[in-house]
Design an enzyme around this catalytic site. Structure first.
Site: not given
Length: 236
Positions: A57-60, A203
């Protein structure tokens, strides 16, 4: 600067506020939501810092989770799986580069093992049953993947996935890839520490902050609170 994920914010926020997706998009482990088992196969004792590269998923959110893990010294957001020439956000966002949004984790193996990092990964950082997506993010760049750097990491990752499957830890099949690490390319500076620097963006609030809360709840002895909280969230 182009962050295509921002386009999801208005729709995502409204759906979540109406209760459409819930506060977190992780799979439910086990039929009774029991904690995942400890890996029966883990790394041999090692001296010096070690490195793990994980995608899901999102690396954040991945970066935010592992920045709060005891023994982790540094986490970078970046790209793995493709060529150096396509390792930039606009190209990776097209979904055809072979890259996955990933994190590179440098850790002290005397404080946290590779197997423990994988347990955290499967428990709170990613949903290993979602194919080529994580929650609202869709595409091969969001796939769940373990990029192993040596034979031992491959052995541990493969054994743990087999262990989770045998234990029926997830209701749906695990689709996490175990693939050799050919390169890790650090993402643009504006992606680094993104969740920590933008804790109030929808988000982050709905997708990433709950993962850090779950980390604290499920791994209290490995949770590090003094690296800066992503956001204060109460889960029910």
């Amino acid at each position: 600067m182009s962050i295509r994920r921002f386009k999801l914010f208005p729709v995502l926020a409204s759906v979540l506020l109406m209760g459409g997706l819930g506060a977190c998009t992780l799979a439910t482990a086990g039929s009774d939501n029991a904690p995942l088992p400890d890996p029966t196969v883990d790394a041999s004792p090692a001296q010096g810092d070690q490195t793990a590269v994980l995608a899901g998923g999102c690396f954040w959110g991945l970066q935010a989770v592992f920045q709060h893990v005891k023994g982790v010294k540094k986490v970078w957001a970046g790209y793995s799986g493709g060529a150096a020439s396509t390792a930039d956000y606009d190209r990776v966002s097209d979904g055809d580069t072979g890259h996955a949004e990933s994190v590179k984790i440098v850790y002290d193996p005397t404080k946290v093992s590779y197997g423990q990092l994988l347990k955290i990964y499967f428990s709170v950082a990613t949903d290993p049953t979602q194919l080529n997506r994580q929650g609202p993010d869709v595409g091969t760049q969001y796939r769940s993947a373990i990029f192993y750097g040596n034979d031992e990491q491959q052995r541990i990752a493969t054994a743990y996935i087999a262990q989770l499957k045998a234990a029926h830890a997830f209701a749906d099949p695990i689709v996490t890839q175990v693939t050799p690490l050919k390169g890790f390319y650090v993402a643009e500076s504006y992606h680094q520490d993104y969740a920590k620097r933008h804790p109030n963006e929808p988000y982050i609030v709905f997708n990433d902050a709950p993962k850090v809360v779950h980390l604290q709840q499920q791994f209290p002895t490995l949770y590090v609170p003094d690296r800066g909280e992503v956001v204060s969230v109460t889960l029910h």
